[in-house]
Motif scaffolding. Structure first.
Motif, short mmCIF file in Angstrom:
data_model
loop_
_atom_site.label_atom_id
_atom_site.label_comp_id
_atom_site.label_asym_id
_atom_site.label_seq_id
_atom_site.Cartn_x
_atom_site.Cartn_y
_atom_site.Cartn_z
N GLU A 28 2.94 8.11 -10.38
CA GLU A 28 1.68 7.39 -10.15
C GLU A 28 2.03 6.10 -9.15
N ILE A 29 3.00 5.41 -9.55
CA ILE A 29 3.58 4.39 -8.66
C ILE A 29 3.93 4.82 -7.35
N THR A 30 4.63 5.83 -7.42
CA THR A 30 5.21 6.15 -5.70
C THR A 30 3.95 6.81 -5.14
N ILE B 139 -12.49 -3.47 -6.74
CA ILE B 139 -11.62 -2.65 -5.93
C ILE B 139 -9.92 -3.20 -5.80
N LYS B 140 -10.24 -4.31 -5.56
CA LYS B 140 -8.56 -5.06 -5.42
C LYS B 140 -8.05 -4.81 -6.74
N ALA B 141 -8.55 -5.37 -7.88
CA ALA B 141 -8.16 -5.41 -9.14
C ALA B 141 -7.53 -3.98 -9.55
N VAL B 142 -8.27 -2.86 -9.16
CA VAL B 142 -7.93 -1.28 -9.47
C VAL B 142 -6.77 -1.06 -8.68
N ARG B 143 -7.23 -1.14 -7.39
CA ARG B 143 -6.10 -0.64 -6.36
C ARG B 143 -4.67 -1.42 -6.33
N GLU B 144 -4.78 -2.47 -6.42
CA GLU B 144 -3.68 -3.39 -6.16
C GLU B 144 -3.09 -3.98 -7.70
N GLY B 145 -4.09 -4.64 -8.30
CA GLY B 145 -3.74 -5.30 -9.63
C GLY B 145 -3.13 -4.34 -10.51
N LEU B 146 -3.73 -3.22 -10.82
CA LEU B 146 -3.42 -2.25 -11.67
C LEU B 146 -2.65 -1.09 -11.19
N VAL B 147 -1.82 -1.43 -10.08
CA VAL B 147 -1.08 -0.38 -9.36
C VAL B 147 0.15 0.56 -10.07
N GLY B 148 0.78 -0.54 -11.20
CA GLY B 148 1.49 0.29 -11.94
C GLY B 148 1.01 0.98 -13.08
N ASN B 149 -0.20 1.19 -13.26
CA ASN B 149 -0.94 1.84 -14.50
C ASN B 149 -1.32 3.15 -14.33
N ARG B 150 -1.21 3.94 -15.34
CA ARG B 150 -1.96 5.15 -15.41
C ARG B 150 -3.37 5.06 -15.98
N ILE B 151 -4.57 5.14 -15.21
CA ILE B 151 -5.78 4.82 -15.57
C ILE B 151 -6.33 5.76 -16.47
N GLU B 152 -6.74 5.41 -17.68
CA GLU B 152 -7.31 6.37 -18.60
C GLU B 152 -8.80 6.69 -18.51
N VAL B 280 -28.80 -9.81 -14.43
CA VAL B 280 -28.32 -8.79 -13.35
C VAL B 280 -26.91 -8.91 -13.46
N MET B 281 -26.28 -9.31 -14.34
CA MET B 281 -24.78 -9.29 -14.03
C MET B 281 -24.20 -8.01 -13.97
N ASN B 282 -23.01 -7.76 -13.54
CA ASN B 282 -22.11 -6.44 -13.52
C ASN B 282 -20.86 -6.81 -14.33
N ALA B 283 -20.16 -5.81 -14.97
CA ALA B 283 -18.96 -5.83 -15.26
C ALA B 283 -18.22 -4.32 -15.30
N VAL B 284 -16.94 -4.50 -15.20
CA VAL B 284 -16.39 -3.12 -15.19
C VAL B 284 -15.19 -3.24 -16.24
N MET B 285 -15.20 -2.49 -17.18
CA MET B 285 -13.82 -2.45 -18.17
C MET B 285 -12.93 -1.21 -17.46
N VAL B 286 -11.76 -1.54 -17.90
CA VAL B 286 -10.76 -0.22 -17.43
C VAL B 286 -9.58 -0.40 -18.40
N LYS B 287 -9.48 1.07 -18.92
CA LYS B 287 -8.52 1.03 -19.86
C LYS B 287 -7.35 1.73 -19.17
N ALA B 288 -6.15 1.14 -19.21
CA ALA B 288 -4.91 1.81 -18.56
C ALA B 288 -3.55 1.65 -19.51
N ASP B 289 -2.86 2.30 -18.74
CA ASP B 289 -1.29 2.27 -19.62
C ASP B 289 -0.48 1.74 -18.36
N PRO B 290 0.35 0.66 -18.80
CA PRO B 290 0.53 -0.06 -20.01
C PRO B 290 -0.36 -1.38 -20.08
N VAL B 291 -1.48 -1.55 -19.29
CA VAL B 291 -1.99 -3.07 -19.38
C VAL B 291 -2.96 -3.07 -20.59
#
Lengths: 436, 436
Positions: A28-30, B139-152, B280-291
């Protein structure tokens, strides 16, 4: 494409987690980064010991300088911790023209100004996402996601151990010492818990967050730092009665006069999201113009979440390889030539609301005296509870919530209240933030 | 350094907010980005009308193509909304070799695959942070911040209007229609509230989030979409009794068989942070491995938060100007040649737990029949409440929480229960997620 070759300093918990992550999610990272990221050379104090990760294909050494000097390593990941050797290795890597990724909050908080200056001279990147709030991409969110904002304040639960202890005190009704012992048993707290419990770790992280929020140089020595050792079950319980939870927060706020930097136990209204961040989890709330309040939540420590942040930094570095340094995200969010010299305020000049608890003789007129002193000191009262004396006790607990006031004024008022003949011993005081 | 010159399409709420933000925070933005960002040319349908922003120094036109064709504009910001003209203008800007920043979720969700393909050919960047969850840098958090993760999985409150309505129903005990009317009065809901209330807007955003989480092409037509119009005050109240809150969620989850994409009202355990995101607030929860679990919270709409995201994208584009396209963050997080062909599951194949409410004749044996049908269908029961008949009513409400089960099995079981002679009318059913 050619793999990116990484040298790893430290193969302990986070180092092992990083190697495992690069193997497990390598595909995934690659697919995201466009090229594989490989650890080719790693230093461990005892390379021969069994590891939590496979070290196949990785040259191992006990000499970290060998990894830094290896012409094959393009990025150095520093995970040995501490300030002495870590600093020496980081500066050496920079001098060799290598980018550095680190999870070392003390290193950045205490020596970041020097490290960044050297890195700038050599045109290399320093990634430190893993140094603050573990797996939460908070550095990225503040430096890049909020790049259009003027940040007003930031408040975070940035030490999982302290948050675990306060959460247990609240829900299990247990005392600090008892919970600390359990946290040590569970591995959430170190044998020497000073760094976590006294707030030093949180102060390191706050130092970094404040710099990227306001564009000020790193100034760890100016952070006011108070631990959670004096928070009692009683205070947790009274706070709950008043509709508050006690959290150990790192807070930085920009006012007209300057910037307040402080770590201390804080009463938060129970409906605040931050008040509901429990256990070992971390969260940082940022108030900024124009975005308003935003909050970032996740695991603040541990091998896996920290490895997540290390790999995010590695991929960022890989992407920025070909970017001119002036187009990269600046180390402290702002271009180095335009850092701000806004002063950090002494704690006496910081304004907050207060929770006060005192023991008074059960006699008429005491409350009148106390409220008179507060009034004379220009301190408005938000709420008062006077309790019955505890079983077998003669003194009555009085709990007061005040409106916002300068710390220096509160100091004077507290001295005068403590001097009252009817008041027993010292006042307990904690700061209150509504985060409104 | 030379300012970056921006062409703006649309000078309405968000457009005006963006111009205001660039003026108000111009100094901070320049100090971060390294160069000023200036709107030089803007298109508005009625350029002569009074504006919420100063248009000094900005050439105004009623012809958006003029802005796109202007050789001076380097980046085009598309804020006119809709799919027709917006698409035409976006493609034209790309053909002119210009980078595009857009807040248009429908445009990206429905035409993103085509737009990104064209942008890739021309080597330009498309920023769409503002299209999902307003000011939250998700978008930034998922695309870049979690770049090492497999998102579940990922679950989000991504429509502020729907969340406002559900929050009011909970805390003020009011009915859907009544709160909707108020939301329209307050300007939180459009005169035609279909997009928000029926979940179409949330489905657009979920389409985008799922693609960047899993690296799949944008597939809006495969999103299962259910609005909040059928959520009653009764259900809100029963859910609360059971320890749950009802939230309108966009959820994507990767299972062995494929990916579930769905927008629907959902019962969440009340201690979950996401269950406490109100108004009116929004929030997104992401479950990912390893974070592990992370959560991102903030304002999901409005001129100011959306402008915050637009400016973040502008600065990113400025930074990436000099970067080779293959080193940029890929549009959908993964390199275009390595997108995944994981199938999107039909809703019948998705597994969730359920909340069921039915009205039964007050006679012996009904509950036994209902539970027998569930048992025969392989559906385990987590909790049952049988209520007294309401005042003047004869039928008794039965509320059941089930364990996880395939939607197709639940469909069959519901048909069989509805066919029972003792059951009145249709079952009310809602999905339950523990997010554990």
């Amino acid at each position: 494409m050619q793999p990116v070759k990484v040298g790893l300093l430290g193969l302990g918990t986070v180092g092992g987690g990083t190697v495992n992550l690069l193997a497990r999610n390598g595909d995934e990272i690659t697919r995201r980064a466009g090229r594989p990221v490989e650890v080719v050379h790693a230093a461990a104090r005892h390379p021969e010991r069994p590891r939590t990760c496979s070290t196949e294909g990785i040259r191992l050494t006990s000499d970290p300088f060998e990894v830094v000097d290896d012409p094959e390593t393009e990025i150095i990941v520093e995970l040995i911790g501490g300030e002495g050797l870590a600093k020496e290795l980081t500066l050496r890597a920079i001098d060799r023209g290598k980018h550095v990724v680190t999870a070392n909050k003390a290193l950045i908080a205490l020596h970041g100004n020097e490290i960044f200056a050297r890195a700038r001279e050599r045109g290399v990147t320093i990634g430190f996402e893993a140094a603050v709030a573990g797996g939460i991409p908070i550095i990225k969110a503040v430096r890049e996601g909020l790049v259009g904002n003027r940040i007003e304040w930031l408040a975070g639960i940035i030490n999982g151990t302290a948050n675990f202890i306060l959460t247990e005190m609240l829900y299990a009704g247990r005392e600090f010492g008892e919970v600390l012992a359990e946290a040590q048993r569970l591995g959430y707290a170190e044998a020497d818990p000073t760094f976590d419990v006294d707030g030093i770790d949180a102060a390191h992280k706050l130092t970094i967050l404040a710099s990227i929020a306001f564009g000020i140089p790193l100034q760890y020595d100016k952070v006011y730092c108070e631990g959670i050792g004096h928070v009692s079950r009683e205070d947790v319980e009274y706070a709950r009665e008043l509709g508050f939870r006690i959290k150990h927060l790192g807070i930085c706020r920009r006012d007209e006069d300057g910037i307040g930097l402080r770590v201390h136990p804080t009463l938060l209204p129970e409906r605040q999201l931050l008040a509901n961040v429990d256990g070992v989890m971390n969260a940082v709330m940022v108030k900024a113009d124009p975005v308003g309040p935003t909050l970032y939540y996740g695991a603040g420590a541990g091998a896996e979440p920290t490895a997540s942040a290390v790999v995010a930094d590695l991929v960022d570095v890989v992407r920025e390889f070909t970017l001119e340094p002036e187009n990269r995200v600046p180390y402290l969010a702002f271009q180095s030539h335009s850092l701000s010299d806004d002063p950090v305020l002494p704690m006496e000049a910081v304004e907050t609301a207060y929770y006060l608890r005192m023991l008074a003789k059960d006699q008429p007129g005491v409350l009148a005296e106390v409220t008179r002193i507060l009034g004379d000191s220009g301190i408005s009262i938000e709420a008062i509870i006077q309790k019955q004396p505890g079983p077998g006790a003669e003194d009555v607990p009085i709990i007061i919530l005040t409106h916002r006031v300068r710390e220096s004024q509160m100091n004077l008022a507290c001295e005068r209240i403590e001097a009252l003949e009817a008041i027993q011993g010292q006042l307990t005081r904690m700061r209150v933030e509504t985060l409104a």
